[in-house]
Design an enzyme around this catalytic site. Structure first.
Site, PDB file in Angstrom:
ATOM      1  N   GLU A 183       0.362   1.496 -11.051  1.00  0.00           N
ATOM      2  CA  GLU A 183      -0.078   0.463 -10.107  1.00  0.00           C
ATOM      3  C   GLU A 183       0.966  -0.638  -9.982  1.00  0.00           C
ATOM      4  O   GLU A 183       0.683  -1.744  -9.538  1.00  0.00           O
ATOM      5  CB  GLU A 183      -1.447  -0.083 -10.529  1.00  0.00           C
ATOM      6  CG  GLU A 183      -2.499   1.011 -10.716  1.00  0.00           C
ATOM      7  CD  GLU A 183      -3.492   1.169  -9.565  1.00  0.00           C
ATOM      8  OE1 GLU A 183      -3.793   0.174  -8.895  1.00  0.00           O
ATOM      9  OE2 GLU A 183      -3.979   2.295  -9.343  1.00  0.00           O
ATOM     10  N   LEU A 192     -14.470  -0.527  -1.996  1.00  0.00           N
ATOM     11  CA  LEU A 192     -13.754   0.721  -2.303  1.00  0.00           C
ATOM     12  C   LEU A 192     -13.216   0.807  -3.724  1.00  0.00           C
ATOM     13  O   LEU A 192     -12.856   1.895  -4.175  1.00  0.00           O
ATOM     14  CB  LEU A 192     -12.560   0.872  -1.342  1.00  0.00           C
ATOM     15  CG  LEU A 192     -12.878   0.975   0.146  1.00  0.00           C
ATOM     16  CD1 LEU A 192     -11.587   0.901   0.959  1.00  0.00           C
ATOM     17  CD2 LEU A 192     -13.609   2.286   0.436  1.00  0.00           C
ATOM     18  N   ASN A 232     -13.452  -3.108  -9.843  1.00  0.00           N
ATOM     19  CA  ASN A 232     -13.037  -4.403  -9.309  1.00  0.00           C
ATOM     20  C   ASN A 232     -14.314  -5.113  -8.861  1.00  0.00           C
ATOM     21  O   ASN A 232     -14.932  -4.751  -7.850  1.00  0.00           O
ATOM     22  CB  ASN A 232     -12.059  -4.140  -8.156  1.00  0.00           C
ATOM     23  CG  ASN A 232     -11.720  -5.377  -7.336  1.00  0.00           C
ATOM     24  OD1 ASN A 232     -12.426  -6.364  -7.349  1.00  0.00           O
ATOM     25  ND2 ASN A 232     -10.624  -5.281  -6.599  1.00  0.00           N
ATOM     26  N   HIS A 272      -6.414  -4.571 -13.677  1.00  0.00           N
ATOM     27  CA  HIS A 272      -4.952  -4.646 -13.834  1.00  0.00           C
ATOM     28  C   HIS A 272      -4.658  -5.692 -14.907  1.00  0.00           C
ATOM     29  O   HIS A 272      -5.421  -6.653 -15.056  1.00  0.00           O
ATOM     30  CB  HIS A 272      -4.260  -5.117 -12.541  1.00  0.00           C
ATOM     31  CG  HIS A 272      -4.252  -4.106 -11.437  1.00  0.00           C
ATOM     32  ND1 HIS A 272      -4.525  -4.443 -10.128  1.00  0.00           N
ATOM     33  CD2 HIS A 272      -3.987  -2.778 -11.437  1.00  0.00           C
ATOM     34  CE1 HIS A 272      -4.429  -3.355  -9.374  1.00  0.00           C
ATOM     35  NE2 HIS A 272      -4.111  -2.341 -10.142  1.00  0.00           N
ATOM     36  N   CYS A 320      -1.590 -11.181  -7.013  1.00  0.00           N
ATOM     37  CA  CYS A 320      -1.711  -9.846  -6.406  1.00  0.00           C
ATOM     38  C   CYS A 320      -0.939  -9.771  -5.099  1.00  0.00           C
ATOM     39  O   CYS A 320      -0.464  -8.711  -4.704  1.00  0.00           O
ATOM     40  CB  CYS A 320      -3.172  -9.533  -6.064  1.00  0.00           C
ATOM     41  SG  CYS A 320      -4.271  -9.519  -7.451  1.00  0.00           S
ATOM     42  N   HIS A 367      -7.952   4.975  -0.952  1.00  0.00           N
ATOM     43  CA  HIS A 367      -7.492   3.991   0.049  1.00  0.00           C
ATOM     44  C   HIS A 367      -6.147   3.396  -0.326  1.00  0.00           C
ATOM     45  O   HIS A 367      -5.430   2.903   0.538  1.00  0.00           O
ATOM     46  CB  HIS A 367      -8.539   2.894   0.271  1.00  0.00           C
ATOM     47  CG  HIS A 367      -8.723   1.916  -0.858  1.00  0.00           C
ATOM     48  ND1 HIS A 367      -9.282   2.258  -2.072  1.00  0.00           N
ATOM     49  CD2 HIS A 367      -8.428   0.596  -0.958  1.00  0.00           C
ATOM     50  CE1 HIS A 367      -9.321   1.200  -2.856  1.00  0.00           C
ATOM     51  NE2 HIS A 367      -8.804   0.178  -2.212  1.00  0.00           N
ATOM     52  N   ARG A 368      -5.784   3.458  -1.620  1.00  0.00           N
ATOM     53  CA  ARG A 368      -4.516   2.910  -2.059  1.00  0.00           C
ATOM     54  C   ARG A 368      -3.451   4.009  -2.164  1.00  0.00           C
ATOM     55  O   ARG A 368      -2.263   3.749  -1.993  1.00  0.00           O
ATOM     56  CB  ARG A 368      -4.699   2.179  -3.397  1.00  0.00           C
ATOM     57  CG  ARG A 368      -5.818   1.117  -3.313  1.00  0.00           C
ATOM     58  CD  ARG A 368      -5.433  -0.209  -3.851  1.00  0.00           C
ATOM     59  NE  ARG A 368      -4.213  -0.720  -3.294  1.00  0.00           N
ATOM     60  CZ  ARG A 368      -3.592  -1.823  -3.709  1.00  0.00           C
ATOM     61  NH1 ARG A 368      -4.119  -2.517  -4.693  1.00  0.00           N
ATOM     62  NH2 ARG A 368      -2.490  -2.236  -3.160  1.00  0.00           N
ATOM     63  N   ASN A 424       1.105  -4.489  -6.307  1.00  0.00           N
ATOM     64  CA  ASN A 424       0.889  -3.055  -6.522  1.00  0.00           C
ATOM     65  C   ASN A 424       1.824  -2.187  -5.679  1.00  0.00           C
ATOM     66  O   ASN A 424       1.646  -0.971  -5.601  1.00  0.00           O
ATOM     67  CB  ASN A 424      -0.560  -2.668  -6.192  1.00  0.00           C
ATOM     68  CG  ASN A 424      -1.573  -3.493  -6.929  1.00  0.00           C
ATOM     69  OD1 ASN A 424      -2.414  -4.142  -6.319  1.00  0.00           O
ATOM     70  ND2 ASN A 424      -1.496  -3.506  -8.250  1.00  0.00           N
ATOM     71  N   ASN A 464     -11.937  -9.566  -2.208  1.00  0.00           N
ATOM     72  CA  ASN A 464     -11.625  -8.165  -2.500  1.00  0.00           C
ATOM     73  C   ASN A 464     -10.915  -8.030  -3.841  1.00  0.00           C
ATOM     74  O   ASN A 464     -10.325  -6.993  -4.155  1.00  0.00           O
ATOM     75  CB  ASN A 464     -10.743  -7.572  -1.392  1.00  0.00           C
ATOM     76  CG  ASN A 464     -11.523  -6.626  -0.487  1.00  0.00           C
ATOM     77  OD1 ASN A 464     -12.546  -6.085  -0.890  1.00  0.00           O
ATOM     78  ND2 ASN A 464     -11.027  -6.417   0.716  1.00  0.00           N
ATOM     79  N   ASP A 479      -2.629  -8.017 -14.643  1.00  0.00           N
ATOM     80  CA  ASP A 479      -2.439  -9.355 -14.047  1.00  0.00           C
ATOM     81  C   ASP A 479      -3.748 -10.076 -13.763  1.00  0.00           C
ATOM     82  O   ASP A 479      -3.766 -11.152 -13.185  1.00  0.00           O
ATOM     83  CB  ASP A 479      -1.517  -9.295 -12.815  1.00  0.00           C
ATOM     84  CG  ASP A 479      -2.134  -8.615 -11.602  1.00  0.00           C
ATOM     85  OD1 ASP A 479      -3.309  -8.206 -11.663  1.00  0.00           O
ATOM     86  OD2 ASP A 479      -1.432  -8.495 -10.567  1.00  0.00           O
ATOM     87  N   ARG A 527      -6.376   2.389 -14.672  1.00  0.00           N
ATOM     88  CA  ARG A 527      -5.534   2.786 -13.543  1.00  0.00           C
ATOM     89  C   ARG A 527      -4.067   3.002 -13.926  1.00  0.00           C
ATOM     90  O   ARG A 527      -3.360   3.759 -13.284  1.00  0.00           O
ATOM     91  CB  ARG A 527      -5.586   1.701 -12.470  1.00  0.00           C
ATOM     92  CG  ARG A 527      -6.956   1.462 -11.884  1.00  0.00           C
ATOM     93  CD  ARG A 527      -6.756   0.759 -10.572  1.00  0.00           C
ATOM     94  NE  ARG A 527      -7.901   0.044 -10.085  1.00  0.00           N
ATOM     95  CZ  ARG A 527      -7.898  -0.618  -8.942  1.00  0.00           C
ATOM     96  NH1 ARG A 527      -6.801  -0.679  -8.207  1.00  0.00           N
ATOM     97  NH2 ARG A 527      -8.969  -1.254  -8.538  1.00  0.00           N
TER      98      ARG A 527
HETATM   99  O1  SUG Z   1      -6.785  -2.285  -5.809  1.00  0.00           O
HETATM  100  N1  SUG Z   1      -8.870  -4.361  -3.923  1.00  0.00           N
HETATM  101  C1  SUG Z   1      -7.611  -4.181  -4.609  1.00  0.00           C
HETATM  102  C2  SUG Z   1      -7.166  -5.474  -5.226  1.00  0.00           C
HETATM  103  C3  SUG Z   1      -5.795  -5.354  -5.802  1.00  0.00           C
HETATM  104  C4  SUG Z   1      -5.422  -6.556  -6.634  1.00  0.00           C
HETATM  105  N2  SUG Z   1      -4.131  -6.430  -7.138  1.00  0.00           N
HETATM  106  C5  SUG Z   1      -3.718  -6.900  -8.342  1.00  0.00           C
HETATM  107  N3  SUG Z   1      -4.550  -7.227  -9.278  1.00  0.00           N
HETATM  108  N4  SUG Z   1      -2.454  -6.942  -8.576  1.00  0.00           N
HETATM  109  C6  SUG Z   1      -7.710  -3.092  -5.683  1.00  0.00           C
HETATM  110  O2  SUG Z   1      -8.725  -3.083  -6.393  1.00  0.00           O
HETATM  111  C7  SUG Z   1     -10.687  -3.677  -2.439  1.00  0.00           C
HETATM  112  C8  SUG Z   1     -10.819  -3.025  -1.087  1.00  0.00           C
HETATM  113  C9  SUG Z   1     -12.222  -2.974  -0.587  1.00  0.00           C
HETATM  114  O3  SUG Z   1     -13.154  -2.858  -1.373  1.00  0.00           O
HETATM  115  O4  SUG Z   1     -12.432  -3.049   0.654  1.00  0.00           O
HETATM  116  C10 SUG Z   1      -9.350  -3.416  -3.108  1.00  0.00           C
HETATM  117  O5  SUG Z   1      -8.764  -2.385  -2.890  1.00  0.00           O
END
Ligand code: SUG
Length: 448
Positions: free
Chosen positions: A178, A25, A29, A252, A372, A141-142, A114, A366, A254, A216
Site C-alpha cells: 500500500e 468500499l 476503514n 495503514h 493520506c 476499487h484500489r 498509497n 472516507n 500512517d 493490507r
Molecule cells: O484505502 N478509503 C481509502 C483511504 C485511504 C487512506 N490512505 C492512507 N491511510 N494513507 C482506503 O481505505 C474508501 C472508499 C469508499 O468507501 O467509498 C477508501 O477507499
C-alpha cells in the site's frame, strides 16, 4: 548525489476526482463503513484538498499535484464482460452488479500516500530516486489504480538520468503493498543518507495476524521494495504493526504513526514492539539524535486516534527548519487529542513548533486525512528541476485548478448518480482539460 543542505522534501498531493463518493468500499476503514451512502460533495472535496496544497506552497514548501483517474473505469468493466456503448455498460452494471459499479467509480487515487513507495537518491546505491507504485491488491476499487498511477508518476518524474520507475509488485494479497502509507524515512537533513522504516501487518506464518480485518501491507512487499530500490539493508528496518490496532481500524501505519527528519510520533499501540525500532534509530541515525514522542492509550485511545487521525497529520519543515504538525479539523474537535497536541507543542524536548489545522472533512469521511493525501518525494535541486514543471503548485496553478474544479465538478453525488452517462462525460471533459493544465500528454486512454 545529493548535497545535504539544499535537497527538499516535496509533497505531491492527489487532486480529488469528479466522482468522489461514499460507497463503504474499504474493509477495516471505520470512516468508510460509517459514512457509506452519505451524499458527497466532489467540488468541496477537491477545493479542500487544493486549499491544503496552496497553504503548504505558501509556507515555502515544494508542493506538487498528481492527477485523478478516469472513473467509472469503463476499460475494467469491459474486461469483466460488460460490452456495448458506455451508456449501456453503465446501465447494465448498475442493474446487475451495483457494487461493482461503485468499485469502478471511487476517486480513491486522491490518497497518494498509497500511490507508491519512494526512496530518495541519498539512500539508493545508484544515486537515483526510486519509485514502486503500490499494487493495492486487497481492495478491488484500489487495485485498478496502479496502471494509471505508474503512467502519472512517469509523466511527472520523467528524467531517466534521475528517476527509476519499477513495476508494481505482483497483485496478490501475499505481496500486498500500500505504498508510502507504511513507509517512513528518517534523516538529519533531507539530502543526507537516511533510514527507511517499512511497517507491515502480515509477516511470517508464526507472527500474529489481525483477526477481523485484512492486513493490507506485507513484510514480503517491503523487502522486495527495499531490494528494488537498492537500499542498504542495515539502514532499512521492517517492523510489524500491532494486529489489535489493525482490528481497531488502523488499516495503514500512517493512521497510528508519523515520522519526519529525526522525529517519530507514534501511539503506544502502533508496533508489536517499538523497542527494537527505537534502538535501530538510535544506533543508525547519523547527524542528529532521534526524538521519540510516544502517545499513551490513557491519553489518546486507539478509537480517538482513528476518528481524529492525529497520527495522519503531516509533519513538515518550513524553509527556516521549523517543524509543524499539519492536522485535520477532527483533531481540534476531539478534546483528548487536542490536549495531546498542545502538550506536544509545549514540550521543548521535541522540535514541533505548532499545529496547523485544515478542513478536509470530505476526504476524512472516507478515512483519508492530511498525510493520506500526499506522497513525499525528497529532491535535490537537479532532480527538482527535472520534474514536470506544470505540476508545481504556485499562485497561477492554484487559480487555474480552482476555476477548473468550479467549472467541472458537481456539488452533490449519491451512489445512483454513478450510473449517469452524463457524469462519465463530465468527468472525461474535466480530465481532458486537466491534461492541458498539467501537461500530462496521453495519460488517459479514453476516446472522445
Ligand atoms: O484505502 N478509503 C481509502 C483511504 C485511504 C487512506 N490512505 C492512507 N491511510 N494513507 C482506503 O481505505 C474508501 C472508499 C469508499 O468507501 O467509498 C477508501 O477507499
Amino acid at each position: 548525489m545529493s548535497t545535504e543542505s539544499n535537497a527538499v522534501e516535496a509533497n505531491f498531493d492527489g487532486l480529488v476526482g469528479p466522482t468522489h463518493n461514499y460507497a463503504g468500499l474499504a474493509l477495516g476503514n471505520v470512516a468508510s463503513a460509517k459514512n457509506a451512502e452519505l451524499p458527497s460533495n466532489p467540488r468541496e472535496a477537491a477545493l479542500q484538498g487544493l486549499a491544503k496544497m496552496k497553504a503548504l506552497a505558501d509556507l515555502g514548501l515544494a508542493q506538487g499535484v498528481l492527477p485523478p483517474q478516469e472513473r467509472p473505469h469503463i476499460p475494467t468493466l469491459k474486461k469483466l464482460g460488460f460490452s456495448g456503448r458506455d451508456g449501456e455498460v453503465l446501465a447494465r452494471v448498475h442493474r446487475e452488479a451495483p457494487g461493482l459499479l461503485a468499485a469502478m467509480s471511487s476517486a480513491s487515487a486522491m490518497w497518494t500516500a498509497n500511490a507508491a513507495t519512494v526512496s530518495p537518491s541519498a539512500d539508493t546505491a545508484d544515486g537515483c530516486v526510486h519509485f514502486t507504485p503500490a499494487n493495492l491488491a486487497t481492495h478491488l476499487h484500489r487495485a485498478i489504480e496502479p496502471e494509471t498511477t505508474s503512467r502519472a508518476l512517469q509523466a511527472t518524474f520523467k528524467s531517466e538520468k534521475h528517476f527509476r520507475h519499477h513495476a508494481p509488485l505482483p497483485a496478490t494479497p501475499q505481496l500486498g503493498d500500500e505504498g508510502a502509507a507504511n513507509h517512513t524515512r528518517f534523516c538529519s537533513e533531507y539530502g543526507a543518507p537516511g533510514l527507511e522504516l517499512f511497517v507491515y501487518g502480515l509477516g511470517a506464518d508464526n507472527e500474529p495476524k489481525p483477526e477481523k480485518y485484512p492486513a493490507r501491507q506485507t513484510r514480503a512487499a517491503g523487502e522486495a521494495v527495499m531490494r528494488l530500490h537498492r537500499l542498504d539493508p542495515s539502514y532499512s528496518y521492517h517492523a510489524q504493526q500491532k494486529p489489535e490496532a489493525v482490528d481497531a481500524g488502523v488499516f495503514h501505519n500512517d493512521v497510528i504513526a508519523v515520522g519526519n527528519r529525526e522525529l517519530l510520533l507514534y501511539h503506544e499501540q502502533a508496533f508489536v514492539d517499538a523497542k527494537p525500532v527505537k534502538a535501530w534509530l538510535r544506533q543508525r541515525l547519523r547527524g542528529r539524535t532521534p526524538v521519540f514522542v510516544e502517545i499513551k492509550t490513557a491519553d489518546v485511545s486507539i478509537e480517538d486516534a482513528v476518528t481524529s487521525y492525529l497520527f495522519n497529520s503531516q509533519l513538515i519543515c518550513t524553509p527556516d527548519g521549523q517543524m509543524w504538525l499539519v492536522c485535520a479539523h477532527e483533531c481540534a474537535d476531539n478534546e483528548n487529542v487536542w490536549r495531546a497536541i498542545q502538550r506536544i507543542v509545549d514540550d521543548p524536548e521535541n522540535p514541533i513548533a505548532g499545529a496547523k489545522v485544515f478542513d478536509l472533512r470530505q476526504s476524512m469521511r472516507n478515512g483519508g486525512g492530511p498525510a493520506c493525501l500526499r506522497l513525499r518525494v525528497v529532491l535535490t535541486p537537479a532532480e527538482r528541476a527535472a520534474v514536470n514543471p506544470k505540476t508545481w503548485v504556485d499562485n497561477a496553478l492554484y487559480t487555474q485548478l480552482d476555476a477548473w474544479i468550479r467549472k467541472h465538478y458537481r456539488d452533490r453525488l449519491v451512489l445512483a448518480d454513478l450510473a449517469d452517462p452524463q457524469l462519465l462525460e463530465e468527468s472525461r471533459t474535466a480530465l481532458d482539460a486537466l491534461t492541458q493544465i498539467l501537461g500530462l500528454g496521453s495519460l488517459y486512454d479514453f476516446q472522445r
